[in-house]
Design an enzyme around this catalytic site. Structure first.
Site, mmCIF file in Angstrom:
data_model
loop_
_atom_site.group_PDB
_atom_site.id
_atom_site.type_symbol
_atom_site.label_atom_id
_atom_site.label_comp_id
_atom_site.label_asym_id
_atom_site.label_seq_id
_atom_site.Cartn_x
_atom_site.Cartn_y
_atom_site.Cartn_z
ATOM 1 C CG LEU A 65 -12.534 10.098 1.510
ATOM 2 C CD1 LEU A 65 -13.895 10.746 1.689
ATOM 3 C CD2 LEU A 65 -11.577 11.055 0.798
ATOM 4 N NE ARG A 66 -5.833 5.506 3.656
ATOM 5 C CZ ARG A 66 -5.828 4.297 3.092
ATOM 6 N NH1 ARG A 66 -6.739 3.381 3.412
ATOM 7 N NH2 ARG A 66 -4.891 3.988 2.224
ATOM 8 C CG ASN A 96 -10.021 0.351 3.847
ATOM 9 O OD1 ASN A 96 -10.500 1.410 3.445
ATOM 10 N ND2 ASN A 96 -8.858 -0.093 3.419
ATOM 11 C CG ASP A 154 -11.126 -1.814 -1.461
ATOM 12 O OD1 ASP A 154 -10.695 -2.710 -2.200
ATOM 13 O OD2 ASP A 154 -10.560 -0.725 -1.318
ATOM 14 C CG ASN A 280 -3.489 -5.837 -2.769
ATOM 15 O OD1 ASN A 280 -3.306 -6.574 -3.740
ATOM 16 N ND2 ASN A 280 -3.986 -6.281 -1.629
ATOM 17 C CG ASP A 307 -7.453 1.377 -4.789
ATOM 18 O OD1 ASP A 307 -7.910 1.745 -3.688
ATOM 19 O OD2 ASP A 307 -6.819 0.308 -4.944
ATOM 20 C CG HIS A 311 -0.564 4.357 2.842
ATOM 21 N ND1 HIS A 311 -1.362 3.810 3.820
ATOM 22 C CD2 HIS A 311 -0.823 3.644 1.716
ATOM 23 C CE1 HIS A 311 -2.081 2.804 3.308
ATOM 24 N NE2 HIS A 311 -1.771 2.694 2.028
ATOM 25 N N GLY A 326 -0.578 0.766 -1.592
ATOM 26 C CA GLY A 326 -1.465 1.836 -2.037
ATOM 27 C C GLY A 326 -0.761 3.103 -2.453
HETATM 28 N N1 LIG Z 1 -5.147 -0.530 -2.986
HETATM 29 C C1 LIG Z 1 -4.284 -0.534 -2.031
HETATM 30 O O1 LIG Z 1 -3.115 -0.838 -2.287
HETATM 31 N N2 LIG Z 1 -4.596 -0.202 -0.759
HETATM 32 C C2 LIG Z 1 -5.898 0.107 -0.251
HETATM 33 C C3 LIG Z 1 -6.751 -1.095 -0.064
HETATM 34 C C4 LIG Z 1 -7.352 -1.646 -1.331
HETATM 35 O O2 LIG Z 1 -7.861 -0.899 -2.173
HETATM 36 O O3 LIG Z 1 -7.371 -2.854 -1.522
HETATM 37 C C5 LIG Z 1 -5.728 0.862 1.062
HETATM 38 O O4 LIG Z 1 -6.714 0.969 1.829
HETATM 39 O O5 LIG Z 1 -4.644 1.382 1.326
HETATM 40 ZN ZN LIG Z 2 -8.943 -3.158 -2.917
HETATM 41 ZN ZN LIG Z 3 -9.212 0.407 -2.391
#
Ligand SMILES: NC(=O)N[C@@H](CC(=O)O)C(=O)O
Ligand SMILES: [Zn+2]
Ligand SMILES: [Zn+2]
Length: 427
Positions: A65-66, A96, A154, A280, A307, A311, A326
């Protein structure tokens, strides 16, 4: 609010119900279920759901959710609105953020803001280590007091096994699941796509399956030793599936999740230079995808999560080696699951409800994820026959970073009901 859902295909994993009938809810609780229901008082809303799946509200165990700190990518409100549109009534936010959610008051910040402003339930996951630096443990017990449903590092793995073992011991003591992102930080060595013929052709640094597999193996061993409940995030390799199968044969409390992009695409689908194919773990090979499909079919893989990793356009417009990993997923997960799994006979509609609602609820010890009299009125209505083209510009998420823009799919969320309120309805 009194809501009557009529003639839907009720799919409830907790009693394996799969039959056409009505559901009636009032004051946020399911009052009656099955058959033809004629409420004593006129409902405030009647939803005619003929031909639609009626599932317990979907639960996404893996969302970014950033918020705080990275709200140009997403915030709690936009993320939660995207979730409602995607059919989710509960989402778990990864820690994160900036700063990292590693103490109780930051967990409270998210929970308070979500309670006030979000249309769906938002549960904040706590980090394993302070600032996710992998050096000292975060205040896990303080965050448990504040109501975290899980801990996770994560975005990376905790490379110090002694520290991770300590975290697992605390988690085991409190019966809290550990959500593991499996990636050996030394071995990944700047990789940005799967290591295979495509990475070689494109001259891009590769990420081998072993980068994931060695940490999956390590974490299963540590879970076995500590008794911690281990949930493996975004599994992408065939050997991850094999190892989860072995762990299950040993009756270890290990669960596995898979994301729609990993069961839909392979590295063959990558478009050179398009960073919407960079995530990822990376898109793997056909053999890996086949193993994920088999794992889903045979219930070796328990959960479908998104996930959702929004961005900004600017960040994603950088060269492949520089752009962040991501893709967004909240508003495409249902369609990809219906199109790629249910329609193709990989899983049944009931398994879909299991992997997107019931199993996630079980993992976090929630009483949601079920359509039973007396349970919270979280319900998702999906038209599995509706065909359309994914349009990222229609997303309620701030993130438009998806490789699925323009893709023809089947499966449309018609309505999302959270705590007995309609939080999304397709018009
Ligand atoms: N999955 C991704 O490619 N990115 C995730 C990080 C994560 O889930 O490992 C992120 O926070 O942008
Ligand atoms: Zn991850
Ligand atoms: Zn993630």
């Amino acid at each position: 609010m009194k809501i009557l859902i009529q003639k839907g295909r009720i799919l409830n994993p907790s009693d394996q119900r799969d039959e056409v009938g009505d559901i009636y809810m009032e004051d946020g609780v399911i009052q009656e279920i099955g058959g033809t229901i004629t409420p004593e008082e006129t409902p405030d809303k009647v939803i005619f759901a003929e031909g639609c799946y009626v599932m317990p509200g979907l639960i996404d165990l893996h969302v970014h959710l950033r918020d705080p700190g990275l709200t140009h990518k997403e915030d709690i409100v936009t993320g939660a609105k995207a979730a409602a549109r995607g059919g989710f009534t509960t989402i778990l936010a990864m820690p994160n953020t900036k700063p990292v959610i590693d103490c109780a008051d930051r967990v409270q910040y998210v929970h308070n803001k979500a309670k006030e402003l979000a249309p769906v339930h938002v549960l904040q996951i706590g980090a394993v280590t302070k600032q996710q630096k992998g050096e000292e443990l975060a205040d896990i017990e303080g965050m448990i007091q504040a109501g975290i449903p899980a801990i996770s590092e994560d975005g990376k793995s905790v490379m110090n096994m002694k520290l991770y073992r300590e975290a697992m011991e605390i988690a085991a003591k409190h019966d809290l699941p550990v959500f593991a992102h499996c990636e050996d930080q030394n071995m990944v060595n700047g990789g940005c796509v799967n290591e295979d013929k495509h990475s070689k052709e494109l001259g891009l640094p590769g990420i081998s399956n072993a980068v994931e597999d060695v940490i999956v193996a390590r974490d299963i061993v540590l879970a076995k030793e500590t008794g911690a409940r281990l949930h493996l995030c975004h599994c992408s390799t065939k050997d991850s599936v094999r190892m989860i199968q072995l762990a299950k044969e040993e009756k270890l409390p290990v669960t596995g999740e898979v994301c729609p992009h990993h069961f839909t695409l392979t590295s063959d689908d990558m478009v050179a230079g398009d960073t919407n194919y960079k995530m990822n773990p990376p898109l793997r090979t056909e053999a890996d995808k086949e193993a994920l499909l088999k794992g889903l079919k045979e219930d070796i893989l328990d959960v479908i999560s998104t996930d959702h990793a929004p961005h900004s356009r600017e960040e994603k417009q950088q060269p492949m080696t520089k752009a962040p990993f991501g893709i967004v997923g909240l508003e495409t997960a249902v369609a990809l699951t219906v199109t790629e799994l249910v329609d193709k006979g990989v899983i049944t509609p009931l398994q879909m409800a299991e992997k997107m609602s019931y199993n996630p609820a079980q993992i976090i010890g929630s009483d949601r994820g079920r359509l039973e009299v007396g349970s919270p009125a979280d319900v998702t209505i999906i038209d599995p026959e509706a065909e359309y083209v994914i349009d990222s510009m229609s997303f309620l998420s701030k993130g438009k970073n998806t490789p699925f823009d323009g893709r023809k799919v089947k499966g449309l969320v018609k309505a999302t009901i959270c705590d007995g309120e309609v939080v999304y309805q397709q018009d």
